[in-house]
Design a protein around this motif. Structure first.
Motif, mmCIF file in Angstrom:
data_model
loop_
_atom_site.group_PDB
_atom_site.id
_atom_site.type_symbol
_atom_site.label_atom_id
_atom_site.label_comp_id
_atom_site.label_asym_id
_atom_site.label_seq_id
_atom_site.Cartn_x
_atom_site.Cartn_y
_atom_site.Cartn_z
ATOM 1 N N PRO A 42 -1.294 5.515 3.326
ATOM 2 C CA PRO A 42 0.025 5.512 3.968
ATOM 3 C C PRO A 42 1.163 5.678 2.965
ATOM 4 C CG PRO A 42 -1.340 3.765 4.867
ATOM 5 C CD PRO A 42 -2.086 4.329 3.693
ATOM 6 N N ALA A 43 2.268 6.221 3.465
ATOM 7 C CA ALA A 43 3.448 6.424 2.624
ATOM 8 C C ALA A 43 3.928 5.103 2.051
ATOM 9 C CB ALA A 43 4.558 7.078 3.450
ATOM 10 N N ILE A 44 4.545 5.144 0.917
ATOM 11 C CA ILE A 44 5.066 4.018 0.138
ATOM 12 C C ILE A 44 3.924 3.268 -0.535
ATOM 13 C CG2 ILE A 44 6.434 1.899 0.127
ATOM 14 C CD1 ILE A 44 7.995 3.000 2.491
ATOM 15 N N VAL A 45 2.883 2.915 0.220
ATOM 16 C CA VAL A 45 1.702 2.307 -0.397
ATOM 17 C C VAL A 45 1.071 3.293 -1.380
ATOM 18 C CG1 VAL A 45 -0.596 1.329 0.029
ATOM 19 C CG2 VAL A 45 1.281 0.849 1.599
ATOM 20 N N GLY A 46 1.048 4.571 -0.996
ATOM 21 C CA GLY A 46 0.503 5.596 -1.880
ATOM 22 C C GLY A 46 1.284 5.707 -3.172
ATOM 23 N N GLY A 47 2.622 5.642 -3.082
ATOM 24 C CA GLY A 47 3.443 5.689 -4.285
ATOM 25 C C GLY A 47 3.189 4.517 -5.198
ATOM 26 N N LEU A 48 2.971 3.347 -4.610
ATOM 27 C CA LEU A 48 2.676 2.150 -5.402
ATOM 28 C C LEU A 48 1.346 2.277 -6.126
ATOM 29 C CD1 LEU A 48 3.484 -0.836 -6.077
ATOM 30 C CD2 LEU A 48 2.105 -1.493 -4.087
ATOM 31 N N LEU A 49 0.303 2.699 -5.417
ATOM 32 C CA LEU A 49 -1.036 2.772 -6.005
ATOM 33 C C LEU A 49 -1.151 3.928 -6.997
ATOM 34 C CD1 LEU A 49 -3.265 2.091 -2.863
ATOM 35 C CD2 LEU A 49 -2.560 0.479 -4.634
ATOM 36 N N ALA A 50 -0.538 5.079 -6.676
ATOM 37 C CA ALA A 50 -0.662 6.251 -7.546
ATOM 38 C C ALA A 50 -0.043 6.009 -8.911
ATOM 39 C CB ALA A 50 -0.015 7.470 -6.894
ATOM 40 N N THR A 51 0.973 5.152 -8.986
ATOM 41 C CA THR A 51 1.633 4.872 -10.259
ATOM 42 C C THR A 51 1.057 3.650 -10.956
ATOM 43 O OG1 THR A 51 3.349 3.649 -9.052
ATOM 44 C CG2 THR A 51 3.795 5.957 -9.571
ATOM 45 N N GLY A 52 -0.120 3.219 -10.540
ATOM 46 C CA GLY A 52 -0.762 2.085 -11.203
ATOM 47 C C GLY A 52 -0.180 0.749 -10.812
ATOM 48 N N GLY A 53 0.366 0.656 -9.599
ATOM 49 C CA GLY A 53 0.913 -0.602 -9.131
ATOM 50 C C GLY A 53 2.361 -0.830 -9.519
ATOM 51 N N HIS A 54 3.053 0.172 -10.025
ATOM 52 C CA HIS A 54 4.451 0.027 -10.421
ATOM 53 C C HIS A 54 5.349 0.168 -9.195
ATOM 54 C CE1 HIS A 54 2.640 0.727 -14.352
ATOM 55 N NE2 HIS A 54 3.738 0.208 -14.880
ATOM 56 N N ILE A 55 6.261 -0.764 -9.043
ATOM 57 C CA ILE A 55 7.128 -0.780 -7.869
ATOM 58 C C ILE A 55 8.010 0.453 -7.807
ATOM 59 C CG2 ILE A 55 9.009 -2.033 -9.009
ATOM 60 C CD1 ILE A 55 7.737 -2.505 -5.384
ATOM 61 N N SER A 56 8.278 1.069 -8.957
ATOM 62 C CA SER A 56 9.123 2.267 -8.963
ATOM 63 C C SER A 56 8.508 3.389 -8.138
ATOM 64 C CB SER A 56 9.353 2.744 -10.403
ATOM 65 O OG SER A 56 8.124 3.071 -11.034
ATOM 66 N N GLY A 57 7.170 3.471 -8.109
ATOM 67 C CA GLY A 57 6.511 4.488 -7.299
ATOM 68 C C GLY A 57 6.740 4.265 -5.826
ATOM 69 N N ALA A 58 6.683 3.012 -5.375
ATOM 70 C CA ALA A 58 6.938 2.698 -3.974
ATOM 71 C C ALA A 58 8.391 2.987 -3.613
ATOM 72 C CB ALA A 58 6.595 1.235 -3.705
ATOM 73 N N VAL A 59 9.306 2.670 -4.525
ATOM 74 C CA VAL A 59 10.734 2.919 -4.272
ATOM 75 C C VAL A 59 10.994 4.418 -4.130
ATOM 76 C CG1 VAL A 59 13.045 2.754 -5.252
ATOM 77 C CG2 VAL A 59 11.477 0.812 -5.417
ATOM 78 N N LEU A 60 10.402 5.224 -5.009
ATOM 79 C CA LEU A 60 10.588 6.678 -4.927
ATOM 80 C C LEU A 60 10.054 7.214 -3.604
ATOM 81 C CD1 LEU A 60 11.277 9.461 -6.019
ATOM 82 C CD2 LEU A 60 9.120 9.444 -7.291
ATOM 83 N N ALA A 61 8.869 6.765 -3.198
ATOM 84 C CA ALA A 61 8.308 7.218 -1.925
ATOM 85 C C ALA A 61 9.213 6.813 -0.760
ATOM 86 C CB ALA A 61 6.905 6.646 -1.737
ATOM 87 N N ALA A 62 9.776 5.601 -0.823
ATOM 88 C CA ALA A 62 10.669 5.142 0.243
ATOM 89 C C ALA A 62 11.949 5.969 0.281
ATOM 90 C CB ALA A 62 10.995 3.660 0.034
ATOM 91 N N VAL A 63 12.493 6.275 -0.897
ATOM 92 C CA VAL A 63 13.703 7.108 -0.954
ATOM 93 C C VAL A 63 13.431 8.494 -0.367
ATOM 94 C CG1 VAL A 63 15.287 8.292 -2.527
ATOM 95 C CG2 VAL A 63 14.736 5.886 -2.900
ATOM 96 N N ASN A 64 12.291 9.083 -0.727
ATOM 97 C CA ASN A 64 11.945 10.405 -0.190
ATOM 98 C C ASN A 64 11.720 10.350 1.314
ATOM 99 O OD1 ASN A 64 12.244 12.037 -2.382
ATOM 100 N ND2 ASN A 64 10.073 12.224 -2.858
ATOM 101 N N LEU A 65 11.168 9.246 1.793
ATOM 102 C CA LEU A 65 10.972 9.109 3.234
ATOM 103 C C LEU A 65 12.322 9.076 3.952
ATOM 104 C CD1 LEU A 65 9.048 8.722 5.595
ATOM 105 C CD2 LEU A 65 9.106 6.247 5.156
ATOM 106 N N VAL A 66 13.275 8.367 3.394
ATOM 107 C CA VAL A 66 14.628 8.330 3.971
ATOM 108 C C VAL A 66 15.251 9.727 3.951
ATOM 109 C CG1 VAL A 66 16.966 7.427 3.667
ATOM 110 C CG2 VAL A 66 14.999 5.911 3.401
ATOM 111 N N ILE A 67 15.056 10.450 2.856
ATOM 112 C CA ILE A 67 15.576 11.822 2.761
ATOM 113 C C ILE A 67 14.999 12.694 3.871
ATOM 114 C CG2 ILE A 67 15.511 13.932 1.359
ATOM 115 C CD1 ILE A 67 15.718 12.163 -1.122
ATOM 116 N N SER A 68 13.695 12.587 4.100
ATOM 117 C CA SER A 68 13.060 13.392 5.151
ATOM 118 C C SER A 68 13.613 13.041 6.528
ATOM 119 C CB SER A 68 11.541 13.210 5.113
ATOM 120 O OG SER A 68 11.169 11.897 5.490
#
Length: 452
Positions: A396-422
């Motif tokens: 799922p979105a946001i969870v994927g950003g978190l896991l793909a970056t090795g558990g770094h919260i910045s990955g989840a934040v980026l995915a969330a920002v992109n989701l808002v953009i979409s």
């Protein structure tokens, strides 16, 4: 539409049905269990490096499994990602041979043998005896693991395809087939039937390697030569924003025509991004701290930050329809939301529909391009941790950003920002479509009244 039917559709169908690209794609997809557990092992081993939770995680693992708890992750990584090219050679040869009607077993073994023929038997090693000075030199029978992992993936793909093509064609020459009496077991009979084609293929590949080192590569083996003249420049071109935008544009351009963009281009993009992704995984496993050393467009980059809800970032469309068009899209939302959460969006693509619907062309293509630019810049500027783990495309979105970056919260934040953009990109079109439908409904009502 006439132009599309005449020029674009035939090319797209031909590319998507190419047996070699299909073999590469199917083999790499078939390795998902291997790549996933390998990436997960690296992720679990390195969670201790994540600021904030790392210390507590490491203390927990030590208390449960002892000081050497991380050897499990190292062992799993060694048995999976460290030998990715070997698995790819087996898989591609098998899939390609079966596409020609062969059972694929002998072709798989011959391709693997051909690959081993083309790697060096001698490696430079350095040994430091206890209490002595380091001694360096060449040692026979020592092979660098770089010839087995993703570093050699391009070489493995080329060798698997060439060896299989030679073997399959020779196996169809009746003069080269050895026929045994009917009483011989079928397995033995099949093996002897392809004995000469198999031996000839391996000999031809070995002879090619010898001639390459003598006349072309100045003594370098195939993988080293390819890396020098092809892979390094190509990989450098891949990890750029223009290439990322081009891939996203083509993928969604094919989808608009009803063609599965990721599958059509997968035979080209998957090996490139897989190689960059595995380089990131290896650096992360070795504890590299400098984020500038990592690749940006690597591994699960698109799945984690761009394909949110599937191609076209259609999870943003679903949310936009909940905001502005819930009443008139009840059935589509009911069918599309559950799979959309897990990046499966065919109900939306063909049910709304987006495919061959000019109203949705702009947001469907524009949204992912903008999200790609935002994600690429965020990682390249060091604002977000790079992708260091392979995730399933259904994460799922946001969870994927978190896991793909090795558990770094910045990955989840980026995915969330992109989701808002979409969501913001799709929202005006959802409102516009609602107005168009309302206007049509009003015109139809007026026409019916006039007729009555």
């Amino acid at each position: 539409m006439s132009f599309v039917d005449k020029y674009i559709m035939p090319f797209a169908n031909k590319l998507g049905n190419n047996r070699h690209l299909l073999a590469i794609r199917d083999a790499l997809v078939g390795m998902i269990a291997i790549t996933m557990i390998g990436s997960l092992s690296v992720l679990l081993t390195n969670l201790g490096q994540v600021p904030g939770i790392g210390k507590y995680y490491q203390n927990l693992m030590v208390s449960l499994f002892g000081e050497r708890w991380n050897t499990l992750g190292s062992d799993i990584w060694w048995g999976t990602l460290a030998f990715m090219t070997i698995f790819a050679v087996f898989g591609i040869a098998h899939k390609l041979a079966k596409s020609y009607g062969d059972d694929g077993f002998e072709a798989m073994l011959v391709a693997a043998a051909s690959f081993f023929v083309l790697i060096p038997q001698v490696a430079n090693v350095s040994i430091t005896p206890e209490g002595g000075e380091a001694v360096s030199g060449s040692m026979w029978g020592v092979i660098s693991w770089n010839y087995f992992n993703a570093t050699a993936l391009f070489t493995g793909i080329i060798v698997a395809i060439v060896a299989t093509e030679i073997f399959v064609r020779l196996a169809k020459v009746k003069y080269l087939v050895i026929k045994l009496p009917e009483g011989v077991p079928p397995a033995v009979s099949r093996s002897f039937a392809k004995l000469i084609p198999g031996m000839t293929t391996i000999f031809v590949i070995g002879l090619f390697g010898l001639l390459l080192r003598k006349f072309i590569s100045d003594g370098a083996y195939l993988n080293d030569w390819i890396n020098k003249v092809l892979v390094t420049p190509l990989t450098g071109a891949v990890d750029t924003m223009p290439f990322a935008i081009l891939v996203v544009l083509l993928v969604h351009g094919f989808w608009i025509l009803g063609l599965h963009g990721p599958n059509i281009l997968g035979g080209i993009t998957t090996p490139l991004m897989t190689k960059l992704g595995q380089e990131n995984v290896n650096m992360y496993a070795q504890g590299v701290k400098d984020l500038g050393e990592y690749n940006v467009l690597a591994g699960s980059f698109l799945d984690a930050f761009v394909y949110l809800g599937g191609s076209g970032a259609t999870l943003g469309l679903i949310i936009a329809m909940f905001i502005a068009g819930r009443k008139r899209n009840k059935q589509i939302l009911a069918l599309g939301t559950p799979p959309g959460i897990f990046q499966i969006n065919e109900p939306i693509l063909f049910g709304l529909p987006i495919v061959l619907n000019p109203i949705w062309f702009i947001p469907f293509i524009l949204g992912p391009i903008i999200m790609t630019v935002v994600a690429y810049l965020s990682i390249s500027l060091g604002l977000v941790h790079p992708v260091v783990a392979d995730i399933p495309w259904v994460t799922p979105a946001i969870v994927g950003g978190l896991l793909a970056t090795g558990g770094h919260i910045s990955g989840a934040v980026l995915a969330a920002v992109n989701l808002v953009i979409s969501v913001l990109i799709y929202l005006p079109f959802v409102i516009a479509v609602g107005r168009i439908e309302a206007r049509k409904a009003k015109e139809n009502t007026s026409t019916e009244s006039t007729v009555n």
